[in-house]
Design a protein around this motif. Structure first.
Motif, PDB file in Angstrom:
ATOM      1  N   ALA A  73      50.810  50.068  43.616  1.00  0.00           N
ATOM      2  CA  ALA A  73      50.317  50.226  42.244  1.00  0.00           C
ATOM      3  C   ALA A  73      48.838  50.564  42.293  1.00  0.00           C
ATOM      4  CB  ALA A  73      50.540  48.966  41.420  1.00  0.00           C
ATOM      5  N   SER A  74      48.321  51.054  41.205  1.00  0.00           N
ATOM      6  CA  SER A  74      46.893  51.313  41.063  1.00  0.00           C
ATOM      7  C   SER A  74      46.492  51.036  39.625  1.00  0.00           C
ATOM      8  CB  SER A  74      46.561  52.767  41.445  1.00  0.00           C
ATOM      9  OG  SER A  74      47.274  53.667  40.615  1.00  0.00           O
ATOM     10  N   LEU A  75      45.259  50.558  39.460  1.00  0.00           N
ATOM     11  CA  LEU A  75      44.768  50.268  38.120  1.00  0.00           C
ATOM     12  C   LEU A  75      44.441  51.558  37.385  1.00  0.00           C
ATOM     13  CD1 LEU A  75      42.458  47.223  38.946  1.00  0.00           C
ATOM     14  CD2 LEU A  75      44.678  47.179  37.811  1.00  0.00           C
ATOM     15  N   SER A  76      44.672  51.542  36.098  1.00  0.00           N
ATOM     16  CA  SER A  76      44.448  52.739  35.282  1.00  0.00           C
ATOM     17  C   SER A  76      43.019  52.850  34.767  1.00  0.00           C
ATOM     18  CB  SER A  76      45.402  52.737  34.085  1.00  0.00           C
ATOM     19  OG  SER A  76      45.231  51.549  33.316  1.00  0.00           O
ATOM     20  N   GLY A  77      42.159  51.944  35.134  1.00  0.00           N
ATOM     21  CA  GLY A  77      40.776  51.981  34.667  1.00  0.00           C
ATOM     22  C   GLY A  77      39.928  51.030  35.488  1.00  0.00           C
ATOM     23  N   ALA A  78      38.668  50.855  35.054  1.00  0.00           N
ATOM     24  CA  ALA A  78      37.733  49.982  35.754  1.00  0.00           C
ATOM     25  C   ALA A  78      37.740  48.604  35.113  1.00  0.00           C
ATOM     26  CB  ALA A  78      36.329  50.578  35.701  1.00  0.00           C
ATOM     27  N   LEU A  79      37.601  47.610  35.965  1.00  0.00           N
ATOM     28  CA  LEU A  79      37.544  46.240  35.479  1.00  0.00           C
ATOM     29  C   LEU A  79      36.105  45.837  35.177  1.00  0.00           C
ATOM     30  CD1 LEU A  79      40.041  44.492  37.933  1.00  0.00           C
ATOM     31  CD2 LEU A  79      40.344  44.763  35.468  1.00  0.00           C
ATOM     32  N   ALA A  80      35.989  45.018  34.183  1.00  0.00           N
ATOM     33  CA  ALA A  80      34.698  44.440  33.804  1.00  0.00           C
ATOM     34  C   ALA A  80      34.970  43.021  33.321  1.00  0.00           C
ATOM     35  CB  ALA A  80      34.046  45.272  32.711  1.00  0.00           C
ATOM     36  N   PRO A  81      33.952  42.175  33.240  1.00  0.00           N
ATOM     37  CA  PRO A  81      34.183  40.799  32.788  1.00  0.00           C
ATOM     38  C   PRO A  81      34.927  40.745  31.459  1.00  0.00           C
ATOM     39  CG  PRO A  81      31.963  41.014  33.648  1.00  0.00           C
ATOM     40  CD  PRO A  81      32.543  42.396  33.613  1.00  0.00           C
ATOM     41  N   GLY A  82      36.056  40.014  31.441  1.00  0.00           N
ATOM     42  CA  GLY A  82      36.868  39.868  30.249  1.00  0.00           C
ATOM     43  C   GLY A  82      37.895  40.957  30.042  1.00  0.00           C
ATOM     44  N   VAL A  83      37.959  41.954  30.938  1.00  0.00           N
ATOM     45  CA  VAL A  83      38.890  43.073  30.797  1.00  0.00           C
ATOM     46  C   VAL A  83      40.153  42.795  31.617  1.00  0.00           C
ATOM     47  CG1 VAL A  83      39.265  45.534  31.231  1.00  0.00           C
ATOM     48  CG2 VAL A  83      37.068  44.735  30.351  1.00  0.00           C
TER      49      VAL A  83
ATOM     50  N   SER B  58      41.834  37.020  38.046  1.00  0.00           N
ATOM     51  CA  SER B  58      43.098  36.287  37.925  1.00  0.00           C
ATOM     52  C   SER B  58      44.229  37.299  37.826  1.00  0.00           C
ATOM     53  CB  SER B  58      43.095  35.366  36.701  1.00  0.00           C
ATOM     54  OG  SER B  58      43.106  36.121  35.500  1.00  0.00           O
ATOM     55  N   ILE B  59      45.413  36.847  38.205  1.00  0.00           N
ATOM     56  CA  ILE B  59      46.592  37.721  38.191  1.00  0.00           C
ATOM     57  C   ILE B  59      47.677  37.089  37.341  1.00  0.00           C
ATOM     58  CG2 ILE B  59      48.437  38.742  39.589  1.00  0.00           C
ATOM     59  CD1 ILE B  59      46.516  38.916  41.888  1.00  0.00           C
ATOM     60  N   THR B  60      48.238  37.875  36.437  1.00  0.00           N
ATOM     61  CA  THR B  60      49.445  37.480  35.707  1.00  0.00           C
ATOM     62  C   THR B  60      50.629  38.192  36.351  1.00  0.00           C
ATOM     63  OG1 THR B  60      48.199  37.231  33.651  1.00  0.00           O
ATOM     64  CG2 THR B  60      50.597  37.419  33.464  1.00  0.00           C
ATOM     65  N   GLN B  61      51.595  37.437  36.844  1.00  0.00           N
ATOM     66  CA  GLN B  61      52.708  38.020  37.573  1.00  0.00           C
ATOM     67  C   GLN B  61      53.705  38.696  36.629  1.00  0.00           C
ATOM     68  OE1 GLN B  61      52.696  38.363  40.758  1.00  0.00           O
ATOM     69  NE2 GLN B  61      51.066  36.920  41.297  1.00  0.00           N
ATOM     70  N   TYR B  62      54.604  39.448  37.196  1.00  0.00           N
ATOM     71  CA  TYR B  62      55.663  40.126  36.453  1.00  0.00           C
ATOM     72  C   TYR B  62      56.478  39.110  35.664  1.00  0.00           C
ATOM     73  CZ  TYR B  62      60.122  42.579  35.754  1.00  0.00           C
ATOM     74  OH  TYR B  62      61.264  43.121  35.214  1.00  0.00           O
ATOM     75  N   THR B  63      56.698  39.388  34.398  1.00  0.00           N
ATOM     76  CA  THR B  63      57.460  38.470  33.534  1.00  0.00           C
ATOM     77  C   THR B  63      58.697  39.137  32.942  1.00  0.00           C
ATOM     78  OG1 THR B  63      56.083  39.059  31.622  1.00  0.00           O
ATOM     79  CG2 THR B  63      55.413  37.135  32.929  1.00  0.00           C
TER      80      THR B  63
ATOM     81  N   MET C  96      39.559  40.507  35.109  1.00  0.00           N
ATOM     82  CA  MET C  96      38.278  40.052  35.654  1.00  0.00           C
ATOM     83  C   MET C  96      37.750  38.969  34.734  1.00  0.00           C
ATOM     84  SD  MET C  96      34.801  42.111  36.644  1.00  0.00           S
ATOM     85  CE  MET C  96      33.403  41.197  37.330  1.00  0.00           C
ATOM     86  N   LEU C  97      37.507  37.806  35.306  1.00  0.00           N
ATOM     87  CA  LEU C  97      37.063  36.669  34.530  1.00  0.00           C
ATOM     88  C   LEU C  97      35.603  36.843  34.103  1.00  0.00           C
ATOM     89  CD1 LEU C  97      38.629  33.839  36.727  1.00  0.00           C
ATOM     90  CD2 LEU C  97      39.596  34.914  34.683  1.00  0.00           C
ATOM     91  N   ASP C  98      35.281  36.346  32.948  1.00  0.00           N
ATOM     92  CA  ASP C  98      33.908  36.361  32.445  1.00  0.00           C
ATOM     93  C   ASP C  98      33.340  34.968  32.664  1.00  0.00           C
ATOM     94  OD1 ASP C  98      31.527  36.862  31.241  1.00  0.00           O
ATOM     95  OD2 ASP C  98      32.353  37.325  29.262  1.00  0.00           O
ATOM     96  N   THR C  99      32.605  34.789  33.736  1.00  0.00           N
ATOM     97  CA  THR C  99      32.095  33.473  34.113  1.00  0.00           C
ATOM     98  C   THR C  99      30.579  33.416  33.900  1.00  0.00           C
ATOM     99  OG1 THR C  99      31.604  34.019  36.414  1.00  0.00           O
ATOM    100  CG2 THR C  99      33.898  33.437  35.875  1.00  0.00           C
ATOM    101  N   PRO C 100      30.038  32.200  33.849  1.00  0.00           N
ATOM    102  CA  PRO C 100      28.581  32.072  33.708  1.00  0.00           C
ATOM    103  C   PRO C 100      27.822  32.385  34.994  1.00  0.00           C
ATOM    104  CG  PRO C 100      29.588  29.900  33.866  1.00  0.00           C
ATOM    105  CD  PRO C 100      30.710  30.884  33.772  1.00  0.00           C
ATOM    106  N   LEU C 101      28.562  32.575  36.082  1.00  0.00           N
ATOM    107  CA  LEU C 101      27.921  32.891  37.358  1.00  0.00           C
ATOM    108  C   LEU C 101      27.547  34.363  37.437  1.00  0.00           C
ATOM    109  CD1 LEU C 101      30.294  30.861  39.714  1.00  0.00           C
ATOM    110  CD2 LEU C 101      28.091  30.132  38.756  1.00  0.00           C
ATOM    111  N   LEU C 102      26.621  34.677  38.314  1.00  0.00           N
ATOM    112  CA  LEU C 102      26.204  36.055  38.526  1.00  0.00           C
ATOM    113  C   LEU C 102      27.365  36.859  39.107  1.00  0.00           C
ATOM    114  CD1 LEU C 102      23.924  38.179  38.538  1.00  0.00           C
ATOM    115  CD2 LEU C 102      23.391  37.415  40.891  1.00  0.00           C
ATOM    116  N   GLN C 103      27.722  37.960  38.459  1.00  0.00           N
ATOM    117  CA  GLN C 103      28.850  38.786  38.905  1.00  0.00           C
ATOM    118  C   GLN C 103      28.434  40.228  39.203  1.00  0.00           C
ATOM    119  OE1 GLN C 103      31.351  37.626  35.378  1.00  0.00           O
ATOM    120  NE2 GLN C 103      32.943  37.321  36.941  1.00  0.00           N
TER     121      GLN C 103
END
Length: 288
Positions: free
Chosen positions: A171-181, A228-233, A262-269
């Motif tokens: 598989a491949s992602l259809s776009g770029a990940l960013a915090p909260g995406v 984080s990953i949400t598995q096939y449902t 991609m998680l949106d955390t208070p840490l530097l990302q």
């Protein structure tokens, strides 16, 4: 000599009267014993208990052949079932099973048999498994019932063998990940077999996060903990025909696809900017 008791009145006279009376008394005693033996209506069994005489009891016996069958997941096994009536039993007899593993169904042909007194009949039991039937040995039983009369419990065994098939997942992602995406993964499934495969499990994992050289040089962190990953449902099994396919091509709605967030955390990302996720895929499939 001692004299036996005399029943009735004797008309004998003379010296031989006592002897004749004794013989008469002996004959009477023997007649009484014989009468008691002839009037007996109970018999003693081997265990010392008493059992009523007569042949009005009703019963059923059932037997299977063969006693054990072995099949691959998704296939069917047949057993021949013999049913016999004992005593005065007659009428319609129904057959049933108990203890079959999950993912199996039992079919009877015919669904019931009709027995005459002392008669017998045969039926065929077909146990159908599915690709999700657990592999291993299972003991089950068969019984026959006619009204309030139930047969013995006939035991049998079913061994289900796991049939695994090789297939590819990517598989491949259809776009770029960013915090909260969050982005879905339309898994691509390749079936190199000549027959269809029933896919019963799919899983996605993050194997490695590869940061850009600039992020590495600056010491900016980024790891699998930032995602984080949400598995096939979607539903199982997935029937995949020979050749390439995909979740969308199999009619699975996007809501059932795996997702990467991609998680949106208070840490530097900042180290995740431009990073590449290396994903690993796994799955299980059985031959149909």
């Amino acid at each position: 000599m001692a004299h036996l008791p005399v029943f009735g009145t004797s008309f004998f006279r003379g010296p031989g009267a006592a002897i004749r009376t004794s013989i008469l008394g002996l004959l009477v005693v023997l007649a009484v014993v014989t009468t008691l033996a002839a009037c007996g209506v109970l018999r003693v069994g081997q265990n010392g208990g008493q059992a009523a005489s007569g042949n009005g009891s009703k019963g059923l016996t059932v037997a299977l052949s063969p006693a054990s069958r072995s099949v691959d997941q998704g296939q069917s096994a047949t057993y021949e079932v013999s049913v016999s009536a004992t005593g005065s039993l007659s009428g319609t007899v129904s057959l049933s099973t108990a203890g079959l593993p999950t993912g199996t169904t039992a079919g009877w042909s015919p669904s019931s048999v009709v027995l005459a007194s002392g008669g017998s009949a045969k039926a065929t039991l077909t146990v159908s498994t599915s690709p999700t039937t657990p592999a291993g040995k299972s003991d089950f039983t068969v019984t026959a019932t006619s009204g309030a009369v139930q047969s013995n419990t006939a035991k049998a065994q079913l061994q289900v063998k796991e049939v695994k098939r090789t297939f590819g997942v990517s598989a491949s992602l259809s776009g770029a990940l960013a915090p909260g995406v969050s982005l879905p993964l339309d898994l691509q499934i390749s079936n190199p077999e000549r027959k269809s495969i029933a896919v019963t499990n799919l899983a996605v994992a993050i194997g490695q996060v590869v940061r850009t050289p600039a992020a590495v040089a600056a010491g900016l962190p980024c790891s699998a903990a930032d995602y984080s990953i949400t598995q096939y449902t979607g539903a199982y099994p997935l029937a995949v025909q020979p050749g390439p396919s995909s979740l969308s091509g199999l009619g699975v709605a996007e809501t059932g696809w795996p997702r990467i967030t991609m998680l949106d955390t208070p840490l530097l990302q900042d180290g995740c900017k431009g990073a590449t996720l290396q994903l690993t895929y796994s799955g299980t499939g059985q031959g149909n």
